[in-house]
Motif scaffolding. Structure first.
Motif, short mmCIF file in Angstrom:
data_model
loop_
_atom_site.label_atom_id
_atom_site.label_comp_id
_atom_site.label_asym_id
_atom_site.label_seq_id
_atom_site.Cartn_x
_atom_site.Cartn_y
_atom_site.Cartn_z
N PRO A 97 0.81 -1.23 0.00
CA PRO A 97 0.00 0.00 0.00
C PRO A 97 0.83 1.27 0.00
CG PRO A 97 -0.12 -1.12 2.13
CD PRO A 97 0.54 -2.07 1.18
N LYS A 98 2.09 1.17 0.39
CA LYS A 98 2.97 2.34 0.39
C LYS A 98 3.25 2.84 -1.02
CE LYS A 98 3.61 2.45 4.89
NZ LYS A 98 3.16 3.59 5.71
N ALA A 99 2.95 2.01 -2.04
CA ALA A 99 3.18 2.42 -3.43
C ALA A 99 2.15 3.41 -3.92
CB ALA A 99 3.18 1.18 -4.33
N TYR A 100 1.05 3.53 -3.17
CA TYR A 100 -0.03 4.42 -3.58
C TYR A 100 0.09 5.75 -2.86
CZ TYR A 100 -1.67 -0.08 -5.21
OH TYR A 100 -1.74 -1.29 -5.83
N GLY A 101 -0.14 6.82 -3.59
CA GLY A 101 -0.05 8.14 -2.98
C GLY A 101 1.33 8.76 -3.09
N VAL A 102 2.29 8.04 -3.70
CA VAL A 102 3.62 8.59 -3.97
C VAL A 102 3.81 8.62 -5.49
CG1 VAL A 102 4.61 7.79 -1.79
CG2 VAL A 102 4.75 6.32 -3.81
N ASP A 103 4.84 9.30 -5.93
CA ASP A 103 5.10 9.41 -7.37
C ASP A 103 5.92 8.22 -7.86
OD1 ASP A 103 3.63 11.71 -7.83
OD2 ASP A 103 5.30 13.02 -7.28
N LEU A 104 5.25 7.07 -7.93
CA LEU A 104 5.84 5.84 -8.48
C LEU A 104 5.11 5.53 -9.79
CD1 LEU A 104 7.48 3.20 -8.47
CD2 LEU A 104 5.72 2.20 -7.00
N PHE A 105 5.88 5.49 -10.88
CA PHE A 105 5.30 5.26 -12.20
C PHE A 105 5.80 3.93 -12.76
CE2 PHE A 105 5.40 9.74 -11.38
CZ PHE A 105 4.20 10.22 -11.90
N LEU A 106 4.87 3.08 -13.19
CA LEU A 106 5.20 1.78 -13.76
C LEU A 106 4.65 1.70 -15.18
CD1 LEU A 106 4.32 -0.54 -10.72
CD2 LEU A 106 6.55 0.42 -11.34
N PHE A 107 5.55 1.51 -16.12
CA PHE A 107 5.19 1.36 -17.53
C PHE A 107 4.34 2.53 -18.03
CE2 PHE A 107 5.44 -2.80 -15.42
CZ PHE A 107 6.63 -3.25 -16.01
N GLY A 108 4.72 3.72 -17.59
CA GLY A 108 4.09 4.94 -18.08
C GLY A 108 2.88 5.40 -17.31
N HIS A 109 2.46 4.68 -16.27
CA HIS A 109 1.28 5.05 -15.50
C HIS A 109 1.64 5.17 -14.02
CE1 HIS A 109 -1.29 4.13 -18.98
NE2 HIS A 109 -0.56 3.05 -19.14
N LYS A 110 1.09 6.18 -13.38
CA LYS A 110 1.29 6.30 -11.94
C LYS A 110 0.55 5.17 -11.25
CE LYS A 110 0.95 9.51 -8.05
NZ LYS A 110 0.62 10.90 -7.62
N LYS A 111 1.23 4.48 -10.35
CA LYS A 111 0.61 3.32 -9.71
C LYS A 111 -0.62 3.76 -8.92
CE LYS A 111 1.61 -1.03 -7.46
NZ LYS A 111 2.62 -1.95 -6.90
N GLY A 112 -1.72 3.02 -9.16
CA GLY A 112 -2.96 3.32 -8.49
C GLY A 112 -3.90 4.19 -9.30
N THR A 113 -3.55 4.48 -10.57
CA THR A 113 -4.40 5.35 -11.40
C THR A 113 -5.00 4.60 -12.59
OG1 THR A 113 -2.49 6.10 -12.69
CG2 THR A 113 -3.11 7.41 -10.76
N GLY A 114 -5.14 3.30 -12.48
CA GLY A 114 -5.78 2.59 -13.59
C GLY A 114 -5.42 1.13 -13.70
N GLU A 115 -4.11 0.82 -13.79
CA GLU A 115 -3.70 -0.57 -13.99
C GLU A 115 -3.83 -1.37 -12.70
OE1 GLU A 115 -0.57 -1.28 -17.47
OE2 GLU A 115 0.27 -0.18 -15.79
N SER A 116 -4.33 -2.60 -12.81
CA SER A 116 -4.41 -3.48 -11.64
C SER A 116 -3.06 -4.11 -11.37
CB SER A 116 -5.44 -4.59 -11.90
OG SER A 116 -4.95 -5.49 -12.89
N VAL A 117 -2.95 -4.73 -10.18
CA VAL A 117 -1.71 -5.44 -9.84
C VAL A 117 -1.42 -6.51 -10.88
CG1 VAL A 117 -0.65 -6.99 -8.15
CG2 VAL A 117 -1.90 -4.98 -7.38
N TRP A 118 -2.48 -7.20 -11.35
CA TRP A 118 -2.27 -8.30 -12.30
C TRP A 118 -1.82 -7.78 -13.66
CZ3 TRP A 118 -1.64 -12.19 -9.48
CH2 TRP A 118 -2.39 -12.35 -8.31
N GLU A 119 -2.32 -6.62 -14.07
CA GLU A 119 -1.87 -6.03 -15.33
C GLU A 119 -0.40 -5.62 -15.25
OE1 GLU A 119 -5.82 -3.98 -17.26
OE2 GLU A 119 -4.98 -3.06 -15.44
#
Length: 412
Positions: free
Chosen positions: A238-260
């Motif tokens: 949960p610490k990955a949400y609410g910080v500026d962590l971007f995975l594959f072009g998307h900020k984590k928690g703004t659309g892609e699921s964990v499985w995606e």
């Protein structure tokens, strides 16, 4: 005073040789230890004493009852065990891979204590890595089936290893099964990321960018935040949400699921070998990476079988295609799980301590395989370890350095 080293792949701390050496009735192999009382410094001893603390309220290793030995770091636990054994005044000591899973600082601290002890007490060191052999060792013993067959001086033993490190895998990596996943140029990006637990800052203002095809070594001592970073990238921390962590072009928690996210990441850590205890063959284990299942529960296609055999051929395991996974050796299991993680050529491959617990020969095999994947694929590699393996060739290192205000990161 004589001190001995034995490659631990050839011996078990629960086997006959160690039992005889520790018993009042010694074998003839080391007559100088006759009638001397020895003790065993080992994870086996440590685990028993931790269990005794829990079941019997015996706080022999803890400094006080307010803190359980379970809450100590690995380095602190081993230091506490050594102090306890020294206080028992042994006449010799067997050290079972004392530096396994310790970071550089913990190794240095423990080694200093052992060096002092070696001045007054004979040491028998069981080791996996030539690099870990303590400098005061005088003789290296070679055992086969718990029987002593040869003695080396330390220098002659090291000379026999000089030409051991080399590339192991000569065939090219198999082709991808299909079209590669399209992703952004930047796979992972952290922008001033800070993480705290219970008001304690773990990592502070980290800035880091992993791009396509790069080979990174994430390094840092135990407790520096390596696991925190991995669970933020690959897991559901949960610490990955609410910080500026971007995975594959998307900020984590703004659309892609964990499985995606996990579809784009291949992941391996040695503890994964314990997940596959069923009747899964080596071939099926690799094929299961194509269908994202734990094991294989459907009939594979001819194309899938052919691809799996190409990976097994690369690994030198073609003749073990139908061998059950749990019956394979440690290094065979690890290589197959890395092939399973790579079979779809993910944009990012995470390797978490892949060589921990391996001896020099098998660590060299692991290094050779990782270098090959880095050289012959477009997958970015995030290799995580506090140990720098001989021959490993990362493009860059990201170093976590602990401080009172949280670990800071630096690109080397």
């Amino acid at each position: 005073m004589k001190h001995y080293a034995i490659e631990s792949e050839s011996i078990s701390v629960k086997g006959d040789w160690v039992k005889h050496i520790l018993s009042p009735q010694k074998e003839k192999d080391l007559p100088e230890l006759d009638n001397k009382r020895g003790l065993l410094f080992s994870n086996v001893t440590l685990e028993k004493m931790i269990d005794d603390e829990m079941r019997l309220d015996n706080f022999a290793l803890s400094l006080d009852k307010s803190r359980s030995i379970r809450t100590y770091s690995s380095g602190e636990q081993k230091k506490a065990l050594l102090i306890y054994l020294i206080n028992q005044k042994p006449e010799f000591l067997i050290l079972d891979n004392p530096f396994d899973c310790l970071d550089v600082a913990s190794v240095a601290s423990l080694k200093e204590s052992i060096l002092e002890l070696s001045k007054v007490v004979p040491i028998i060191q069981l080791f996996k890595r030539e690099h870990d052999i303590l400098p005061f060792i005088t003789d290296v013993l070679v055992l086969e089936k718990e029987k002593l067959v040869k003695r080396h001086s330390l220098n002659s033993f090291k000379e026999s290893l000089i030409h051991q490190n080399k590339d192991v895998f000569v065939n090219a990596l198999p082709a991808a099964a299909g079209k590669l996943i399209e992703v952004s140029q930047v796979l992972v990006e952290l922008k001033n990321v800070t993480v705290s637990y219970d008001e304690r800052c773990i990592i502070k203002k980290l800035n880091w960018k992993i791009q396509k095809g790069e080979f990174w070594h994430l390094i840092g001592p135990n407790g520096s935040g390596k696991t925190t970073l991995l669970t933020m990238i690959y897991g559901d921390n949960p610490k990955a949400y609410g910080v500026d962590l971007f995975l594959f072009g998307h900020k984590k928690g703004t659309g892609e699921s964990v499985w995606e996210i996990k579809e784009k990441i291949g992941y391996f850590t040695p503890s994964m070998t314990e997940l596959f205890s069923g009747n899964h063959t080596a071939e099926n284990m690799i094929i299961s990476g194509l269908v994202d299942s734990v094991g294989l529960y459907r009939r594979p296609t001819d194309i899938q079988q052919r691809l799996a055999m190409q990976w097994l051929s690369l690994l030198g395991l073609k003749d073990k295609a139908q061998t059950l996974f749990y019956k394979l050796s440690q290094i065979e299991q690890r290589m197959i799980l890395i092939a399973r993680a790579m079979v779809k050529y993910p944009p990012l491959l995470i390797l978490d301590e892949p060589s921990t617990g391996l001896d020099d020969k098998h660590a060299n095999m692991m290094v050779s395989l990782i270098n090959k994947i880095a050289n012959e694929s477009d997958s970015a590699i995030l290799y995580v370890s506090h140990r720098t393996e001989l021959g490993l060739k990362p493009d860059k290192k990201y170093v976590l350095t602990p401080s009172a205000e949280g670990s800071i990161g630096e690109v080397l």
